[in-house]
Design an enzyme around this catalytic site. Structure first.
Site, PDB file in Angstrom:
ATOM      1  N   LYS A  52     -17.999  24.374 -10.866  1.00  0.00           N
ATOM      2  CA  LYS A  52     -17.953  24.570 -12.320  1.00  0.00           C
ATOM      3  C   LYS A  52     -18.374  26.000 -12.689  1.00  0.00           C
ATOM      4  O   LYS A  52     -17.747  26.660 -13.515  1.00  0.00           O
ATOM      5  CB  LYS A  52     -18.860  23.543 -13.020  1.00  0.00           C
ATOM      6  CG  LYS A  52     -18.288  22.126 -12.959  1.00  0.00           C
ATOM      7  CD  LYS A  52     -19.302  21.064 -13.359  1.00  0.00           C
ATOM      8  CE  LYS A  52     -18.755  19.663 -13.090  1.00  0.00           C
ATOM      9  NZ  LYS A  52     -19.731  18.595 -13.321  1.00  0.00           N
ATOM     10  N   GLN A  96     -25.887  17.589 -14.458  1.00  0.00           N
ATOM     11  CA  GLN A  96     -25.128  16.953 -13.377  1.00  0.00           C
ATOM     12  C   GLN A  96     -25.730  15.595 -13.010  1.00  0.00           C
ATOM     13  O   GLN A  96     -26.928  15.483 -12.767  1.00  0.00           O
ATOM     14  CB  GLN A  96     -25.100  17.888 -12.151  1.00  0.00           C
ATOM     15  CG  GLN A  96     -24.207  17.415 -11.026  1.00  0.00           C
ATOM     16  CD  GLN A  96     -22.723  17.400 -11.400  1.00  0.00           C
ATOM     17  OE1 GLN A  96     -22.218  18.314 -12.051  1.00  0.00           O
ATOM     18  NE2 GLN A  96     -22.015  16.353 -10.995  1.00  0.00           N
ATOM     19  N   ASP A 119     -19.686  17.590 -21.851  1.00  0.00           N
ATOM     20  CA  ASP A 119     -19.266  16.502 -20.963  1.00  0.00           C
ATOM     21  C   ASP A 119     -18.842  15.272 -21.764  1.00  0.00           C
ATOM     22  O   ASP A 119     -18.288  14.321 -21.199  1.00  0.00           O
ATOM     23  CB  ASP A 119     -20.421  16.094 -20.020  1.00  0.00           C
ATOM     24  CG  ASP A 119     -20.260  16.685 -18.622  1.00  0.00           C
ATOM     25  OD1 ASP A 119     -19.117  17.030 -18.258  1.00  0.00           O
ATOM     26  OD2 ASP A 119     -21.269  16.788 -17.901  1.00  0.00           O
TER      27      ASP A 119
END
Ligand code: NAP
Length: 293
Positions: A52, A96, A119
């Site tokens: 990412k 994460q 997200d």
């Protein structure tokens, strides 16, 4: 059969983003900035986050990674999330997953400001998505929508079967495919491990989205002739013929399903790459204050 080429599409999307970021820079604007928080270094999280960050660089965005040891307290992590929330230079924030057991992932997700939740895991974004309001949509479902759109696949009136009801893939996917828009307007069946007659249900799918994490679970006998098959699964399986000792497998038995499908995503080279480009798209939206002006 046509391959849904995630490699090609994700490159195309990244080029579009890079051009927009270059325009912002040329106009003297603030460079979009993605922040990632990584706890521990076990499993695939390290690789995912590195990818990412690398993708941010490639499109000219700024990225910052905050690392914490496995033993970090929930409080310390929540404090960092709040610090990022309050920093006007930081546009998007991802934490994460998975997190260690002593930390509540729900609490962490709910602490991220919805306007920075690129997200799309915050309940506000999930609720807004369900209502059809502007929202961050989680990256994998968004990448799948983008694929359907760019290949101009007809979805209206089709039966879409989603296998797997996870918060990050199956559930949002099922909500998105029934929305009164394109891609959408499907009749959706959401299935899971307790579903009876799964193979029969899958065989009625015009669009089959497999997101269960069981390598090669979907066989030719479970797929209708001419179906659109989207394979979200991504698992490492031992393969002594490979130098690394493993191969990446999807949830679909590609070799036998592909000849029956009208469209199919490969693994690797399909949905996974779209997920990353969708995250970049969301970061650009957050910098532009598109969802929450
Ligand atoms: P998850 O949280 O483990 O959820 C799996 C879902 O599949 C659950 O709803 C489970 O049902 C269902 N399931 C499991 N076995 C089943 C069976 N035999 N029949 C029917 N349903 C079954 O998984 P996830 O996070 O959604 O990930 C799924 C896969 O996608 C994994 O391989 C993951 O690595 C991959 N993935 C890829 C990307 C990408 O970018 N390519 C992104 C995210 C995930 P229950 O709810 O009843 O347990």
């Amino acid at each position: 059969m046509q391959l849904l080429d995630g490699k090609f599409l994700s490159q195309q999307i990244k080029q579009e983003i890079a051009a927009e970021v270059a325009e912002i820079k040329a106009a003297g604007g603030k460079i979009p900035h993605l922040v990632a928080i990584l706890v521990g270094s076990a499993g695939r999280s390290e690789t995912y986050v590195a990818s990412k960050m690398k993708n941010c660089e490639e499109v000219g965005m700024k990225s910052t990674l905050f690392r914490f040891d496995e033993t970090v307290s929930e409080q310390e992590l929540l404090d960092k999330v709040r610090e990022v929330n309050d920093n006007p230079d930081m546009d998007g924030l991802i934490v994460q997953l998975p997190l260690p057991e002593h930390i509540s992932a729900d609490k962490v997700m709910e602490t991220i400001h919805p306007a920075k939740d690129v997200d799309g895991f915050h309940p506000t974004n999930i609720g807004r998505m369900a209502k059809g309001l502007p929202a961050y949509i989680s990256a994998t479902p968004q990448g799948i929508l983008e694929m359907l759109k760019r290949y101009e696949i007809e979805t209206s009136g089709k039966h879409c079967v989603v296998v797997g009801r996870s918060q990050i893939v199956g559930l949002p996917m099922s909500i998105l495919m029934q929305r009164n828009t394109y891609p959408g307007n499907c009749t959706v069946t959401l299935t899971h491990s307790k579903t009876r007659n799964l193979a029969d249900i899958c065989r009625t799918a015009d669009i089959l989205i497999a997101a269960l994490g069981r390598p090669e679970f979907i066989t030719a006998g479970m797929v209708k002739e001419g179906a659109v098959v989207i394979d979200v699964g991504l698992e490492k399986v031992p393969d002594p013929s490979k130098k690394s000792g493993f191969a990446l497998k999807g949830d679909v038995k590609f070799d036998e399903v592909a000849p029956k499908a009208a469209y199919i995503t490969p693994v690797p080279g399909g949905v996974g790459l779209m997920t990353i480009s969708s995250l970049m798209q969301n970061t650009l939206k957050s910098a532009r204050r598109e969802i929450y002006p």
